[in-house]
Design a protein around this motif. Structure first.
Motif, mmCIF file in Angstrom:
data_model
loop_
_atom_site.group_PDB
_atom_site.id
_atom_site.type_symbol
_atom_site.label_atom_id
_atom_site.label_comp_id
_atom_site.label_asym_id
_atom_site.label_seq_id
_atom_site.Cartn_x
_atom_site.Cartn_y
_atom_site.Cartn_z
ATOM 1 N N THR A 28 72.934 48.723 96.512
ATOM 2 C CA THR A 28 72.520 49.860 95.397
ATOM 3 C C THR A 28 71.686 50.836 95.718
ATOM 4 N N GLU A 29 71.560 52.399 95.262
ATOM 5 C CA GLU A 29 71.014 53.275 95.914
ATOM 6 C C GLU A 29 69.729 52.913 95.946
ATOM 7 N N THR A 30 69.325 52.112 95.220
ATOM 8 C CA THR A 30 67.492 51.670 95.042
ATOM 9 C C THR A 30 66.974 50.327 95.940
ATOM 10 N N VAL A 31 67.682 49.409 95.159
ATOM 11 C CA VAL A 31 67.615 48.328 96.018
ATOM 12 C C VAL A 31 68.727 47.033 96.160
ATOM 13 N N TYR A 32 68.967 45.876 96.656
ATOM 14 C CA TYR A 32 70.613 45.517 96.518
ATOM 15 C C TYR A 32 69.757 44.525 95.203
ATOM 16 N N SER A 159 72.495 31.151 103.995
ATOM 17 C CA SER A 159 74.190 31.265 104.008
ATOM 18 C C SER A 159 74.819 30.890 102.800
ATOM 19 N N ARG A 160 74.154 30.898 101.435
ATOM 20 C CA ARG A 160 73.996 30.732 99.845
ATOM 21 C C ARG A 160 74.237 31.901 99.249
ATOM 22 N N VAL A 161 74.073 32.948 99.421
ATOM 23 C CA VAL A 161 74.646 34.624 98.969
ATOM 24 C C VAL A 161 75.632 34.868 99.909
ATOM 25 N N PRO A 162 76.909 35.504 99.665
ATOM 26 C CA PRO A 162 77.832 36.303 100.350
ATOM 27 C C PRO A 162 76.736 37.927 100.033
ATOM 28 N N VAL A 163 76.866 38.944 101.448
ATOM 29 C CA VAL A 163 76.396 40.478 100.923
ATOM 30 C C VAL A 163 77.761 41.195 101.788
ATOM 31 N N VAL A 164 77.936 42.286 101.051
ATOM 32 C CA VAL A 164 78.565 43.693 101.798
ATOM 33 C C VAL A 164 77.196 43.956 101.998
ATOM 34 N N ALA A 165 77.558 44.931 103.665
ATOM 35 C CA ALA A 165 76.725 44.621 104.212
ATOM 36 C C ALA A 165 76.809 46.953 103.846
ATOM 37 N N GLY A 166 75.585 46.678 103.275
ATOM 38 C CA GLY A 166 75.356 48.702 102.852
ATOM 39 C C GLY A 166 74.509 49.644 103.566
ATOM 40 N N GLY A 167 73.951 48.204 104.305
ATOM 41 C CA GLY A 167 72.222 48.644 105.389
ATOM 42 C C GLY A 167 71.474 49.449 104.567
ATOM 43 N N SER A 168 70.981 50.622 105.017
ATOM 44 C CA SER A 168 69.729 50.609 104.304
ATOM 45 C C SER A 168 70.017 51.172 102.509
ATOM 46 N N CYS A 169 69.143 51.245 101.824
ATOM 47 C CA CYS A 169 69.313 51.585 100.397
ATOM 48 C C CYS A 169 68.143 52.485 100.448
ATOM 49 N N ARG A 170 69.467 54.326 99.805
ATOM 50 C CA ARG A 170 68.292 55.289 100.087
ATOM 51 C C ARG A 170 67.351 55.569 99.315
ATOM 52 N N VAL A 171 67.415 54.927 97.787
ATOM 53 C CA VAL A 171 65.627 54.916 97.434
ATOM 54 C C VAL A 171 64.932 54.237 97.720
ATOM 55 N N GLY A 172 65.267 53.036 98.032
ATOM 56 C CA GLY A 172 64.436 51.628 98.187
ATOM 57 C C GLY A 172 63.395 51.243 96.946
ATOM 58 N N ILE A 173 63.368 51.758 96.221
ATOM 59 C CA ILE A 173 62.372 50.803 94.871
ATOM 60 C C ILE A 173 63.415 51.097 93.233
ATOM 61 N N LEU A 268 54.627 60.570 105.529
ATOM 62 C CA LEU A 268 53.974 61.539 104.679
ATOM 63 C C LEU A 268 54.032 61.827 103.400
ATOM 64 N N LYS A 269 55.593 61.801 103.155
ATOM 65 C CA LYS A 269 56.173 62.245 101.577
ATOM 66 C C LYS A 269 56.369 61.242 100.569
ATOM 67 N N PRO A 270 56.600 61.022 99.457
ATOM 68 C CA PRO A 270 56.665 59.670 98.847
ATOM 69 C C PRO A 270 57.585 59.164 98.626
ATOM 70 N N GLU A 271 59.124 60.588 99.016
ATOM 71 C CA GLU A 271 59.871 59.552 98.633
ATOM 72 C C GLU A 271 60.518 58.835 99.945
ATOM 73 N N HIS A 272 60.202 59.297 101.238
ATOM 74 C CA HIS A 272 60.704 58.710 102.411
ATOM 75 C C HIS A 272 59.732 57.205 102.996
ATOM 76 N N TYR A 273 58.177 57.261 102.027
ATOM 77 C CA TYR A 273 58.040 55.885 102.222
ATOM 78 C C TYR A 273 58.069 55.567 100.763
ATOM 79 N N ALA A 274 58.928 55.760 99.594
ATOM 80 C CA ALA A 274 59.492 54.830 98.984
ATOM 81 C C ALA A 274 61.117 54.021 100.256
ATOM 82 N N LYS A 275 61.590 54.446 100.548
ATOM 83 C CA LYS A 275 62.253 54.240 101.111
ATOM 84 C C LYS A 275 61.782 53.001 102.805
ATOM 85 N N LYS A 276 60.636 53.218 102.748
ATOM 86 C CA LYS A 276 60.288 51.884 104.176
ATOM 87 C C LYS A 276 59.419 51.249 103.475
ATOM 88 N N ILE A 277 59.132 51.526 102.580
ATOM 89 C CA ILE A 277 57.522 50.080 102.140
ATOM 90 C C ILE A 277 58.488 49.165 101.935
#
Ligand code: TXA
Ligand code: MG
Length: 318
Positions: A28-32, A159-173, A268-277
């Motif tokens: 999802t855009e927040t977290v998987y 190996s317990r859960v299949p996952v669709v590879a969507g890369g990094s979540c845009r929001v992150g929290i 430095l910016k909160p929205e970028h920080y959130a994505k990486k934390i």
């Protein structure tokens, strides 16, 4: 899936697996999320089992459109549609009085249901194709850090859960959760990137954070925790004790300069920080060092949701 070691699956495979009653991790855009059909009690039960989640902790139901709200909710204040117009698809989860069509297991026996339309193309496509709302908690074992990349999901559930590879979540929290069961008051049960001010501005209804015992059942004080001892530390104290910290700890910081193997630099910016934390906390857990020091970000309202998660991640605040 037996005998297949690669647990990355395509969108089409995810759709078949969900139809067959499996749990599948989706971006999802927040977290998987660990998704399963709300109409399949066995699959819902599997979500609780895979996550080691108490049955008393309800799941968010993900839907493909605000038009579906009346299918699940028996009372929808008018302002709710202003909020869905402004923020859906997106990181706002709305708790409403539930009607009897939704299974008690998904809602952990509560009288309410949490609903969200996620802002991720893959998830929305799967919702449209399966034509079934999907319950999905964050893709992490209870109390651990949420996954914001499919590699996190793979390493947590192998190996317990299949996952669709969507890369990094845009929001992150994780999404902001609001209690919208009242006509004249909105209460935030879990802060997220969409703030109380954003919600008030759109709805014209007073929005405050709920304190005390009646917060979300999942909002236990300890949550989102790395395995290493983790400390949330003021910038001043880090500067004072930097040599001691560098001896034994990994430091997650916005202001220190990059020291390979010792310091993880944060934006430095909160929205970028959130994505990486969350990724940084997972990375720090895997590095050499016996503890994690997180430099406390600013204590302003734009950082509120990030500070909320950091306080929960930390074993102690120094
Ligand atoms: O961003 C998100 O919300 C992610 C993605 C996957 O959508 N999901 C997520 O789910 O964070 P989970 O289960 O990790 O956290 C959902 C929180 C839990 O604390 C749960 O107690 C609360 O939502 N919740 C669910 N249903 C509720 C209800 N009816 N009333 C109050 N809180 C509820
Ligand atoms: Mg969670």
């Amino acid at each position: 899936m037996a005998g297949n070691a690669v647990m990355i699956v395509s969108i089409e495979e995810a759709i078949s697996l969900l139809r067959a009653g499996h749990v599948v991790a989706l971006p999802t855009e927040t977290v998987y999320g660990l998704a399963a059909s709300i109409h399949d009690p066995r699959a819902i039960n599997n979500i609780f089992e895979v996550k080691n989640r108490p049955a008393s902790n309800p799941l968010i139901v993900h839907i493909g459109s605000p038009n579906m709200l009346p299918l699940f909710a028996r009372f929808i204040p008018k302002y709710v549609y202003k909020l869905t117009d402004a923020f859906w698809p997106g990181g706002l989860t709305i708790v409403l009085k539930k009607n009897s069509t939704i299974s008690g297991d998904v809602c952990a026996g509560q009288d309410t249901v949490a609903l969200r339309m996620p802002g991720n193309e893959i998830f929305l496509k799967i919702l449209a194709e399966t034509n079934t709302p999907l319950a999905a908690p964050s893709a992490n074992p209870s109390q651990r850090i949420s996954s914001t990349h499919h590699q996190h999901v793979e390493s947590l559930f192998s190996s317990r859960v299949p996952v669709v590879a969507g890369g990094s979540c845009r929001v992150g929290i994780e999404s902001t959760i609001i209690d919208a069961t009242n006509n004249d008051l909105i209460e935030i049960l879990r802060p997220g990137a969409i703030s109380a001010q954003d919600i008030e501005a759109v709805s014209n209804i007073k929005c405050k954070t709920r304190e005390g015992n009646f917060i979300s059942p999942g909002s236990s004080k300890k949550h989102y925790s790395p395995l290493k001892k983790t400390f949330l530390v003021s910038n001043q104290l880090i500067n004072k004790k930097i040599n001691i910290f560098l001896n034994h700890a990994i430091i997650i910081s916005r202001t220190l300069k990059f020291l390979p193997g010792k310091v993880i630099n944060m934006p430095l910016k909160p929205e970028h920080y959130a994505k990486k934390i969350y990724d940084s906390l997972i990375q720090a857990d895997s590095m050499d060092g016996d503890s994690i020091i997180i430099e406390q970000p600013p204590q302003t309202s734009r950082w509120h949701y990030i500070n909320d998660r950091l306080k929960r991640a930390a074993h102690k605040i120094l």
